[in-house]
Enzyme design. Structure first.
Site, PDB file in Angstrom:
ATOM      1  N   TYR A 116       0.626 -37.716  -3.515  1.00 51.83           N
ATOM      2  CA  TYR A 116      -0.646 -38.249  -4.005  1.00 51.83           C
ATOM      3  C   TYR A 116      -1.455 -38.698  -2.796  1.00 51.83           C
ATOM      4  CZ  TYR A 116      -3.980 -41.409  -6.227  1.00 51.83           C
ATOM      5  OH  TYR A 116      -5.127 -42.031  -6.641  1.00 51.83           O
ATOM      6  N   GLU A 204      -9.811 -38.031  -4.911  1.00 48.50           N
ATOM      7  CA  GLU A 204      -8.397 -38.149  -5.267  1.00 48.50           C
ATOM      8  C   GLU A 204      -7.793 -36.756  -5.363  1.00 48.50           C
ATOM      9  OE1 GLU A 204      -7.121 -38.946  -9.408  1.00 48.50           O
ATOM     10  OE2 GLU A 204      -6.249 -40.776  -8.591  1.00 48.50           O
TER      11      GLU A 204
END
Ligand code: ADP
Ligand code: MG
Length: 393
Positions: A116, A204
């Site tokens: 991530y 993101e």
């Protein structure tokens, strides 16, 4: 403002953030044609909506998943047919789901590990912060909740920018070595440039992946842009997909009104964000529920007030309206004229309570009184809130 994954990819290409090749399609035929272009490669087909969690989502027609591996143009067309013009429900869309108007056909890559990676603006420190984790591919909220130690944060000095040692520290913390760490560093450095250059509020990547053939790639992308800086980026504004947004918020932004739809039944029309917040609070204090936040700004025109009124009335949940205006810069009589014009156009089917105070207030009140419309006037905020809560009860 948000954009779609296929648009995010264009920005990744521009800033040399590596991601698999992909092409957007609005029909099954276009999806098949896109798949043909990547012939020979393994492929994925992905629903394009402004929401994450697509992989684990489901369609209201019963079809499971908004991300699928496919093997041929024929299959691209078949899956596109099941996704296009259907409603996808994911953990981020709520029950209502989102209508899929486009799909992206992209090269599928083999995955060694999913990470991530995000860059956000941290209000607390007034700095960009890089958030990373070895636990990619799943909901980062769950990771933060269950294993908070697996979330790595690196704050960046806004003037010095992202430093080499900070990148190396992050790569190390993610367990990356050698060429993978080097590629990650380049990707992150380019992503940071993108984040700053385009005035993002968030980028993101979930997941960022490493592959068996030694590449580091962004497989997914979610962007947020600072609305106040959009005037500097016409190419980003051009990416706006109004169909993905609340139509009331789209209409409001056309008139430069600050509008946010809420779940209650008392609409508020207020000038100034602070006063708007206070008005929502006092409605709640007297047992009511606000239907929106609406700030018409310090220097609202008659046209803006009329537009605001129409947006409020277009919401079927609205059972009453409270107008709370402080005439500091604003002339109360301009508000009064706007309210009357809008009420005459719309017929004013529901109770309206108006509290005016400040600049030219006597004239404003006289204009409202002379209108012959059914308007309840209030002397204070508390009085106004109590009257509108009673009127919708
Ligand atoms: P969402 O976050 O909306 O569910 P993603 O783009 O993250 O959508 O896709 C979900 C999962 O599908 C990813 O975690 C990844 O495992 C897989 N995936 C997505 N794109 C690709 C791709 N190009 N190649 C291989 N797998 C992919
Ligand atoms: Mg994802």
């Amino acid at each position: 403002m948000n954009i779609h994954e296929y648009q995010a990819k264009e920005l990744f290409d521009r800033f040399q953030v590596p991601s698999p090749k992909g092409k957007v399609a609005s029909t099954p035929e276009e999806a098949a044609a896109a798949a043909k272009e990547f012939e020979g490669a393994k492929l994925v087909i992905k629903a394009q909506v402004h929401a994450g969690g697509r992989g684990k989502g489901h369609f209201k027609n019963g079809f499971q998943g908004g991300v699928h591996l496919i093997e041929s143009p024929q299959q691209a067309s078949e899956f596109a047919g099941k996704m296009l013009n259907e409603t996808l429900v994911t953990i981020q869309t709520g029950e209502a789901g989102k209508l899929v108007r486009k799909v992206m056909v992209a090269e599928a890559v083999d995955i060694t590990h999913e990470y991530y990676l995000a860059i956000l603006m941290d209000r607390g420190t007034s700095r960009p912060v890089i958030v990373a984790s070895t636990e990619g591919g799943m909901s980062i909220e769950d990771v933060a909740h269950n294993t908070p130690e697996k979330i790595i944060r690196q704050f960046v000095h806004p003037l010095l920018g992202l430093q080499g040692y900070e990148i190396r520290k992050l790569a190390g913390a993610l367990g990356m070595h050698g060429d993978i760490a080097k590629q990650f560093g380049k990707l992150l450095s380019n992503l940071y440039k993108l984040f700053i250059s385009l005035d993002c509020s968030m980028v993101e990547i979930n997941p960022l992946v490493t592959t068996p053939d030694g590449r580091v790639l962004a497989l997914d992308a979610k962007f947020g842009f600072d609305d106040n800086a959009l005037y500097r980026h016409p190419e980003i504004v051009a990416m706006r997909d109004k169909e993905e947004e609340d139509p009331r918020e789209v209409a409001a932004s056309e008139y430069e009104l600050n509008y946010i739809g809420l779940d209650g039944n008392i609409a508020c029309l207020v000038n100034g964000a602070g006063l708007a917040m206070a008005t929502m609070d006092i409605i709640k204090h007297y047992g009511g529920e606000p239907a929106n936040f609406l700030d018409v700004g310090g220097g609202a025109s008659k046209e803006q007030v009329t537009a605001a009124f129409k947006i409020i009335l277009a919401d079927p949940n609205v059972k009453g309206i409270l107008i709370n205006i402080f005439g500091g810069i604003m002339d109360c009589n301009v508000i009064a004229e706007g309210v009357i014009a809008a009420a005459k156009e719309t017929g004013l089917p529901i109770p309206l309570v108006v509290r005016l105070e400040g600049n030219n207030v006597e004239q404003g009140k006289a204009t409202l009184d002379a209108s012959g419309l059914n308007i309840v006037s209030a002397s204070t905020m508390a009085d106004g809130a109590q009257k509108i809560v009673a009127a919708v009860a």
